[in-house]
Enzyme design. Structure first.
Site, PDB file in Angstrom:
ATOM      1  CB  SER A  93      -0.800  -0.040   0.911  1.00 41.97           C
ATOM      2  OG  SER A  93      -1.938   1.035   0.649  1.00 41.97           O
ATOM      3  CG  HIS A  97       0.506  13.274   0.667  1.00 45.51           C
ATOM      4  ND1 HIS A  97      -0.807  13.608   0.961  1.00 45.51           N
ATOM      5  CD2 HIS A  97       0.734  12.366   1.407  1.00 45.51           C
ATOM      6  CE1 HIS A  97      -1.826  12.795   1.273  1.00 45.51           C
ATOM      7  NE2 HIS A  97      -0.823  12.129   1.851  1.00 45.51           N
ATOM      8  CG  HIS A 107      -4.283   4.859  -2.536  1.00 44.83           C
ATOM      9  ND1 HIS A 107      -5.613   4.105  -2.567  1.00 44.83           N
ATOM     10  CD2 HIS A 107      -4.334   4.086  -1.129  1.00 44.83           C
ATOM     11  CE1 HIS A 107      -5.949   3.664  -2.242  1.00 44.83           C
ATOM     12  NE2 HIS A 107      -4.283   3.079  -0.826  1.00 44.83           N
ATOM     13  CG  ASN A 109      -4.289  -1.774  -0.962  1.00 51.70           C
ATOM     14  OD1 ASN A 109      -4.600  -2.641  -1.646  1.00 51.70           O
ATOM     15  ND2 ASN A 109      -3.106  -2.147  -0.478  1.00 51.70           N
ATOM     16  CB  VAL A 110      -1.838  -4.729  -5.208  1.00 51.72           C
ATOM     17  CG1 VAL A 110      -2.375  -4.456  -6.252  1.00 51.72           C
ATOM     18  CG2 VAL A 110      -0.597  -4.421  -5.172  1.00 51.72           C
ATOM     19  NE  ARG A 261       6.119  -0.600  13.577  1.00 49.18           N
ATOM     20  CZ  ARG A 261       6.628   0.329  13.132  1.00 49.18           C
ATOM     21  NH1 ARG A 261       5.904   0.600  11.971  1.00 49.18           N
ATOM     22  NH2 ARG A 261       7.707   0.599  13.098  1.00 49.18           N
TER      23      ARG A 261
END
Length: 306
Positions: A93, A97, A107, A109-110, A261
């Site tokens: 992920s 910025h 952004h 994500n996989v 986390r």
């Protein structure tokens, strides 16, 4: 960990390496700092953060591989039959910025989930996507972003891009503001209607497309001059990003509810952000054009050359 999970993990680690290397070259100044961590409940990951660069004000590219005895509510709420199964979750992920307000936030994500229970067949699925959040929109950038998304989907069927483009528009919608987070891209989840090899190939196509989609936009915009007005508008719009991530984002909620986390989960948040009471852009201004034109559910490829 079975052969399928090993193959997914190897791809994700390589993807993280490739994305970090390319972004370091593009920034030309700062480098990613890695924080390898372990999760007390099982698993761990590699969080990589870049800050205060020539291009990137703050960015994170995170790999995680966590496992546990049962899925958290955020993952099983829409799939109640998975309650009580052990799980493994692997993913990359990232959020970037940039400092320059003319360079959009991106952004991607996989991810891969597998949920298992003694005496029953494993249940697995893939998810992911990428989306773009401009502050000062450019039609050329939106068309390019969506063209790369469409091309990544094309080998898997003509219906795939429209389906996951529309899902992205719905998913990244800030309900309490009644506005999109950005100009969209792709979003998919619970992908297992194809066989494993095809599903895995699609996830790889999406992951590999991110740099193809983002770097040309960065290269076009990163030298655009800006002043305090643009910076303040960027900070206000970043507030929307924070609101969405903390209230609606499924990945954030999954991570927090599964004992993930916290530092890695919240790396998506921008370093500086602002809120003002009922701040509205001046009519006819470039700032007003963002919401009036760009932040609309739009078919960016409808009028664009093929």
């Amino acid at each position: 960990m079975n052969d399928r999970t090993e193959a997914v993990k190897a791809y994700l680690l390589d993807l993280q390496d490739r994305i970090c290397a390319a972004l370091e070259v593009e920034d030309g100044g700062a480098r990613f700092v890695e924080d390898a961590w372990t999760r007390p409940g099982g698993g761990g990951g590699r969080t990589r953060v870049i800050e205060n660069g020539a291009l990137i004000e703050k960015g994170g590219v995170n790999f995680s591989h966590v496992h546990g005895d049962s899925l958290p509510p955020s993952a099983s709420a829409h799939r109640p039959e998975l309650a009580g199964r052990s799980f493994e979750a692997l993913g990359v992920s990232l959020v970037i910025h940039p400092h320059n307000p003319y360079v959009p936030t991106s952004h991607a994500n996989v991810r891969f989930f597998i949920a298992e229970k003694d005496g029953e067949e494993p249940v697995w699925w893939f998810g992911g996507g990428f989306d773009l959040t401009p502050y000062y929109g450019a039609e050329e950038d939106c068309v390019h972003w969506h063209r790369v998304a469409r091309d990544a989907c094309a080998p898997f069927g003509a219906e795939v891009y429209p389906r996951y483009k529309e899902w992205c528009d719905r998913y990244f919608h800030i309900k309490h503001r009644n506005e999109p987070r950005g100009v969209g891209g792709l979003f998919f989840d619970d992908l297992n209607q194809w066989d494993f090899d095809t599903s895995f190939a699609f996830m790889r196509a999406v992951g590999d497309a991110y740099l193809q989609a983002y770097l040309p936009i960065v290269q076009r915009r990163k030298a655009t001059p800006f002043g305090e007005r643009e910076r303040q508008f960027q900070l206000l719009r970043r507030g929307r990003y924070v609101e969405y991530n903390l209230v609606y984002d499924r990945g954030t909620l999954f991570g927090l509810q599964s004992g993930g986390r916290t530092e890695s989960i919240l790396m998506s948040l921008p370093p500086q952000v602002a809120w003002g009471y009922d701040k509205r852009p001046e009519p006819g201004s470039p700032e007003a054009r963002l919401t009036e034109y760009f932040l609309q559910d739009r078919d960016w490829l409808a009028a664009a050359p093929a």
